[in-house]
Scaffold this active site. Structure first.
Site, PDB file in Angstrom:
ATOM      1  N   SER A   1     -61.353 -34.544 -16.419  1.00 30.31           N
ATOM      2  CA  SER A   1     -60.965 -35.571 -18.245  1.00 30.31           C
ATOM      3  C   SER A   1     -59.523 -35.608 -18.309  1.00 30.31           C
ATOM      4  O   SER A   1     -58.682 -35.710 -19.090  1.00 30.31           O
ATOM      5  CB  SER A   1     -61.199 -33.794 -19.320  1.00 30.31           C
ATOM      6  OG  SER A   1     -62.435 -33.168 -19.535  1.00 30.31           O
TER       7      SER A   1
ATOM      8  N   SER B   1     -62.384 -36.261 -20.856  1.00 29.41           N
ATOM      9  CA  SER B   1     -62.391 -35.923 -22.741  1.00 29.41           C
ATOM     10  C   SER B   1     -60.744 -36.571 -22.695  1.00 29.41           C
ATOM     11  O   SER B   1     -60.144 -36.708 -24.033  1.00 29.41           O
ATOM     12  CB  SER B   1     -62.182 -35.188 -22.947  1.00 29.41           C
ATOM     13  OG  SER B   1     -61.133 -34.366 -22.283  1.00 29.41           O
TER      14      SER B   1
ATOM     15  N   LYS C   1     -52.045 -35.459 -25.315  1.00 27.24           N
ATOM     16  CA  LYS C   1     -53.033 -34.845 -25.725  1.00 27.24           C
ATOM     17  C   LYS C   1     -53.187 -33.741 -27.405  1.00 27.24           C
ATOM     18  O   LYS C   1     -52.775 -33.568 -26.904  1.00 27.24           O
ATOM     19  CB  LYS C   1     -54.291 -34.471 -24.562  1.00 27.24           C
ATOM     20  CG  LYS C   1     -55.533 -34.302 -24.797  1.00 27.24           C
ATOM     21  CD  LYS C   1     -56.667 -33.546 -23.639  1.00 27.24           C
ATOM     22  CE  LYS C   1     -57.703 -34.168 -23.433  1.00 27.24           C
ATOM     23  NZ  LYS C   1     -58.232 -33.163 -22.525  1.00 27.24           N
TER      24      LYS C   1
END
Length: 543
Positions: free
Chosen positions: A224, A200, A119
């Site tokens: 997330s 996210s 990420k």
């Protein structure tokens, strides 16, 4: 398969990489042919790839090349998922170095030569910035490995690239659209391209579902990892906070932030976590990590659900009939496999209205201080911004790119924080203890080892400028606030859209949570293959 891979897993825990007796790597041409024999690269689990390298049938260069080709065909073109922001230019060089080590008789373990996507709020050495999805950090090429990334490299992983995310991990605005960032655009769900990927860790979830890497890494403050894993139909594991270092990861809250694996299978998540976990002197939350960490893959394959005591949070199932039906099937499967099912009619999770209020105060307050500390830790000259106020000013000065779809009310709320660091720490200690006590009361009172509920509802339609239409159950807050381990495993699909089932346990009982989740995964086999449909007609309500 020889399963010799697990003989080397202990090397990740007890020693630095050592020589091992494995077959030399094949030529890249032969390995490419072997990948075709094994099956399409997107269908292979991390464990299957590791076994192929261990057997000498596959090599890292061919595997990495296959994933780079797939990213070009699926993410950059074709459905254009926007899941991967960029790949490292030296990815193939990393792979060749791992193949050379095997040729020299050195095998690091089950991650040796396997490509991992990070990420893009996680720093990694190389010629890519760490942006958190924002143009404010487009020059943030730190040439630092987050300690967690350094552990992955030590275990032999190839760091393939960076995945898209909800900008600033969804904290910038109360009206943000999950999966969108100014850097990467909107991530699409591979099961239905007009559906959201949740956030996210949106890009990590979509990339894993689409088979763009052997595994991906996400981060979670509250939901997330588990939400994007659930709606993309993969396994996601949020570890106990403090098991994995957060150093050199763009922060929200040092009380609740953690990185975790997002993978095809529970076994893959366990292998990845084994490498990621460990104490970091720069992150005080990890002071006990070395005491608790171990080989998280150990014992998974021989385990089952017999006599496992599972608490069903019945009042957290939600009102989506399709989700409820799948969940009832899952509970019946676990009971048939020997689990002791304990129905908990009133979990009490929503009884203390102050919990949600206090979490908001804590997260936005810690955002102000933690973001400033991160920005001020960056090498000189990379980024001019030094605090949250600077980021707010940057966004205001660049409204066409940063504020075109939603505001920065979250940032503004954080900047308006008046509590001191000491006052926030007192709140964090109280809040974490309250929710931990609640989890422990549920476990002890009902004599269960795990709390189980649907992870969330199916993915909603993405609508830039209109926020998220998140409806249905949500399993994330209990474990997120307590810092406890939380695993989501595919439970099936509602109208063609995946949903997951969540297993939560007590703090530091990560291995036990992985074991029960693995046992459920083996009897359910509920993973859903993406179809890349342009759209899926939502199921009609039950009359």
């Amino acid at each position: 398969m020889t399963f010799r891979t697990f003989a080397f897993a202990a090397l990740l825990i007890t020693a630095s990489p050592a020589a091992a007796s494995v077959a030399p790597p094949p030529s890249t041409q032969d390995a490419s042919a072997a990948i075709e024999k094994y099956g399409p690269i997107e269908n292979l689990s991390l464990f299957e790839l590791a076994d192929g390298i261990d057997d000498g049938l596959l090599n890292s260069e061919a595997i990495v090349a296959a994933y780079l080709k797939r990213i070009a065909e699926i993410d950059d073109a074709g459905p254009t998922l926007n899941a991967v922001i960029a790949t490292f230019p030296d990815a193939l060089d990393q792979a060749r170095a791992m193949d050379a080590e095997i040729k020299a008789g050195k095998y690091r373990g089950p991650l040796h030569g396997l490509p991992i996507l990070l990420k893009d709020n996680i720093e990694a050495k190389g010629d890519l910035p760490t942006t958190a999805g924002s143009l404010a950090l487009k020059g943030n090429i730190t040439q630092r490995d987050a300690p967690m990334v350094a552990r992955l490299r030590e275990a032999g992983a190839v760091i393939l690239g960076k995945t898209n995310l909800s900008e600033w991990a969804n904290i910038r605005s109360d009206d943000s659209t999950s999966g969108w960032s100014a850097i990467g655009g909107l991530t699409k769900n591979p099961h239905a391209l007009d559906r959201n990927t949740c956030g996210s860790s949106a890009g990590s979830g979509a990339a894993m579902a689409a088979g763009l890497a052997a595994a991906t890494i996400g981060t979670e403050t509250n939901g997330s990892i588990v939400c994007p894993s659930s709606v993309n139909g993969i396994v996601g594991f949020k570890p106990t906070v403090g098991l994995v270092s957060r150093t050199h990861i763009v922060p929200i809250s040092h009380t609740q932030d953690t990185a975790g694996p997002m993978t095809k299978t529970v076994l893959d998540a366990a292998i990845l976590l084994t490498a990621m976990a460990g104490t970091d002197p720069a992150d005080s939350a990890t002071k006990d990590a070395d005491t608790w960490r171990g080989d998280y893959a150990n014992g998974l394959r021989g385990g089952d659900l017999k006599n496992a005591r599972i608490g069903i949070l019945r009042d957290e199932v939600g009102d989506n009939a399709g989700v409820a039906e799948l969940f009832d099937q899952a509970v019946a499967q676990m009971k048939a496999a020997g689990a002791v099912i304990v129905e908990i009619a009133d979990s009490g999770i929503g009884l203390d209205s102050n919990v949600g209020r206090d979490e908001g105060i804590l997260l936005f307050g810690e955002l102000k201080y933690d973001m400033a500390a991160y920005l001020q830790s960056l090498p000189a000259g990379l980024v001019p911004h030094k605090n949250l106020a600077d980021l707010i000013a940057f966004n205001a000065a660049n409204p066409d790119t940063e504020l075109q779809y939603f505001d920065q009310s979250g940032f503004e709320r954080g900047e308006a924080t008046t509590l001191s660091k000491e006052e926030l720490q007192q709140l964090a200690d109280s809040l974490t203890q309250r929710v931990n006590d609640h989890i422990n009361r549920l476990l002890v009172t009902h004599k269960v080892d795990f709390l189980v509920q649907p992870t969330n509802g199916p993915a909603w339609l993405s609508a830039l400028g209109k926020g998220d239409d998140f409806t249905g159950p949500s399993a994330s807050s209990l474990a997120a606030i307590a810092g406890a381990p939380h695993l989501t495993v595919p439970m099936g699909a509602v109208g063609g859209l995946p949903v997951g089932i969540s297993f939560t346990g007590a703090r530091w009982h990560d291995h036990a949570v992985l074991k029960v989740g693995y046992a459920y995964e083996q009897i359910s086999n509920a993973r859903v293959t993406p179809t890349y449909a342009a759209s899926i007609e939502p199921p009609k309500p039950v009359e």
